[in-house]
Design an enzyme around this catalytic site. Sequence first.
Site, PDB file in Angstrom:
ATOM      1  N   PRO A   1     -12.261 -19.418 -14.309  1.00 30.12           N
ATOM      2  CA  PRO A   1     -13.209 -19.236 -13.198  1.00 30.12           C
ATOM      3  C   PRO A   1     -12.501 -18.988 -11.865  1.00 30.12           C
ATOM      4  O   PRO A   1     -11.446 -19.558 -11.582  1.00 30.12           O
ATOM      5  CB  PRO A   1     -13.980 -20.571 -13.171  1.00 30.12           C
ATOM      6  CG  PRO A   1     -13.865 -21.102 -14.555  1.00 30.12           C
ATOM      7  CD  PRO A   1     -12.510 -20.676 -15.053  1.00 30.12           C
TER       8      PRO A   1
ATOM      9  N   CYS B   1       3.236   7.159  -6.799  1.00 32.03           N
ATOM     10  CA  CYS B   1       3.344   8.500  -7.383  1.00 32.03           C
ATOM     11  C   CYS B   1       4.196   9.435  -6.526  1.00 32.03           C
ATOM     12  O   CYS B   1       4.621  10.486  -7.003  1.00 32.03           O
ATOM     13  CB  CYS B   1       1.954   9.092  -7.580  1.00 32.03           C
ATOM     14  SG  CYS B   1       0.881   8.077  -8.621  1.00 32.03           S
TER      15      CYS B   1
ATOM     16  N   SER C   1       0.819  -1.215   0.000  1.00 29.79           N
ATOM     17  CA  SER C   1       0.000   0.000   0.000  1.00 29.79           C
ATOM     18  C   SER C   1       0.853   1.265   0.000  1.00 29.79           C
ATOM     19  O   SER C   1       0.619   2.199   0.749  1.00 29.79           O
ATOM     20  CB  SER C   1      -0.925  -0.004   1.224  1.00 29.79           C
ATOM     21  OG  SER C   1      -1.925   0.985   1.117  1.00 29.79           O
TER      22      SER C   1
ATOM     23  N   GLY D   1      -5.885  -3.580 -11.970  1.00 28.51           N
ATOM     24  CA  GLY D   1      -4.720  -2.703 -11.976  1.00 28.51           C
ATOM     25  C   GLY D   1      -3.992  -2.598 -13.296  1.00 28.51           C
ATOM     26  O   GLY D   1      -4.546  -2.838 -14.369  1.00 28.51           O
ATOM     27  N   ASP D   2      -2.710  -2.265 -13.213  1.00 36.34           N
ATOM     28  CA  ASP D   2      -1.908  -1.960 -14.396  1.00 36.34           C
ATOM     29  C   ASP D   2      -1.720  -3.152 -15.322  1.00 36.34           C
ATOM     30  O   ASP D   2      -1.305  -2.983 -16.468  1.00 36.34           O
ATOM     31  CB  ASP D   2      -0.526  -1.452 -13.973  1.00 36.34           C
ATOM     32  CG  ASP D   2      -0.580  -0.120 -13.237  1.00 36.34           C
ATOM     33  OD1 ASP D   2      -1.673   0.469 -13.166  1.00 36.34           O
ATOM     34  OD2 ASP D   2       0.467   0.322 -12.729  1.00 36.34           O
TER      35      ASP D   2
ATOM     36  N   ALA E   1      -8.647 -10.117 -11.922  1.00 37.67           N
ATOM     37  CA  ALA E   1      -7.415  -9.338 -12.114  1.00 37.67           C
ATOM     38  C   ALA E   1      -7.755  -7.857 -12.135  1.00 37.67           C
ATOM     39  O   ALA E   1      -8.813  -7.452 -12.646  1.00 37.67           O
ATOM     40  CB  ALA E   1      -6.702  -9.745 -13.402  1.00 37.67           C
TER      41      ALA E   1
ATOM     42  N   LYS F   1     -17.784  33.892 -16.786  1.00 37.89           N
ATOM     43  CA  LYS F   1     -17.793  32.899 -17.861  1.00 37.89           C
ATOM     44  C   LYS F   1     -16.576  32.013 -17.635  1.00 37.89           C
ATOM     45  O   LYS F   1     -15.458  32.367 -18.011  1.00 37.89           O
ATOM     46  CB  LYS F   1     -17.721  33.564 -19.233  1.00 37.89           C
ATOM     47  CG  LYS F   1     -18.905  34.457 -19.569  1.00 37.89           C
ATOM     48  CD  LYS F   1     -18.733  34.994 -20.982  1.00 37.89           C
ATOM     49  CE  LYS F   1     -19.209  36.428 -21.061  1.00 37.89           C
ATOM     50  NZ  LYS F   1     -19.017  36.997 -22.404  1.00 37.89           N
TER      51      LYS F   1
END
Length: 563
Positions: free
Chosen positions: A276, A42, A38, A282-283, A280, A434
């Site tokens: 079955p 980044c 975990s 993620g990346d 899966a 605007k």
Amino acid sequence: MKVVIIGGVAGGATAAARLRRLNETAEIVVFERSGYVSYANCGLPYYIGGVIEEPEALTLQTPESFFARFRVDMRVRHEVTAIHPDKKAVSVKALETGEEFEEHYDKLILSPGASPTQPRLPGVGIEKVFTLRTVEDTFRIKDYISAHHPKSAVLAGGGFISLELAENLRELEIEVTIVQRPKQLMNPFDPDMAAFIHGEIRRHGIRLALGHTVEGFAERDGGVDVQLKGADPLHADMVVLAIGVTPDTVLAKEAGLELGLKGSIVVNDRMETSVPDIYAVGDAVQVKHSVTGQAAVISLAGPANKQGRIAADNICGGDSRYLGSQGSSVIKVFDLTAASTGVNETNAKKAGLDVDTVILSPMSHAGYYPGGKLMTMKVVFEKGTYRLLGAQIVGYDGVDKRIDVLATAIHAGLTAIQLKDLDLAYAPPYSSAKDPVNMAGFMVENLASGVVKQFHIEDVNALPHDGSVTRLDVRTPQEYVGGHIKGFQNIPMDELRERLDEIENGKPVYVICQSGLRSYIACRVLAGYGYEAYNFAGGFRFYDAVTNDRRLMEQSTACGMDQ
């Protein structure tokens, strides 16, 4: 019920926590090859640069804290070496002890992520050639910098990690060169929008060697030569491979799971694989791009976390569905913020879509309130239907806010014209009456209704030089002298009505100003007097940034890097 999860980062950790919230009695075992779970991928470059000071801040949870809160058996430094769908078991090796054993499951979730792409090139294994994916990789780079104080680095690749690392290395006063085969950084952006990112990178002293193929690495004079095809080598004290990532799907392939694009794992919208009881996320998985409907591999934390939650829901008897990925992303590049969502113009055309764009340069907030800064927005839409396809924004304040509004509009199925109807918050320190998103909608509506016609940067050089068209620059004389496109005559907007006799009627008039606003007004004036007028999308500011970038790119290709 026993659930085994391979991979304890992002999607895997999210799935484990969601499983426990939905089922208090399930046995949940997570195997993670690295020593951490975990963790914030980044954030890794920012620890190297010292922005994040404490290494503990990189890990959102530890195996101990995860067990205390969720009673999930998190086993780090455990590598799954094989999957046996026939007997619903996985083979595991404890990396610290060498012990090997089998673990059985009722349900299995694969969240192996993606590995840094490592081409088979000479010298890839050199000690001073690094990759950056895990916390251990981060510590390795950080320790090397602390021990050896390198003066220079070459980064191979121009994506998110490379740019974030480049910024952090520059903050450490390391000379940085980015080299890659594509002729632009950040593929989610069109080349014209990437020009602004290139400009910011160069402004901070980073050299770009774009359009060059890396052929290998060799140790020399205490550093590393990065060997380039058809060019002189680049020499540096260290090299980081950030060429991209490849789905880590060796286990899935060996277990007979169906694979798709780039070797990714094929899943349905419930995150179920072809086998079955195996899911899966993620990346490593192939998803549907929610705009084009085509298969895609999108390596971003947001989708991975959503997919982990969906897999857990379905394992616990729910019926959650993954609707696809838009690829919404944002990155800090020194003082600049660059963000995108949906598809860019380049990829939309590759997907066979007939597209148009509007380009605008609004202020981040009301112009009369101090501190406002320009941003450049490009909105991509489908001709005829005006379906909103994507957007890119490069600027300073307020970029992330606008891209999130546009991402939501795409998800909701709004047309580009409907952007004008959005009721967005306004106060002078934050926006304009605007909003820039509304302005984009107004511009598309003007095109749809025929109020204005436009021409783009790629059309400029194609304009005939036989006198059959008029080129008009409606900026002030001072602006014009400071830089203009050859062949465009200067008549300031506020003098246009009085000088119409200088513009021959019956010829199309191609009009430019600094940002596109005055030239739009000029086009309306000209139309009122019977002229056929075309407004330049983006203005001279946009034209100047893009053409300067192209010129520097040509120099880079010729001599190996920016001068």
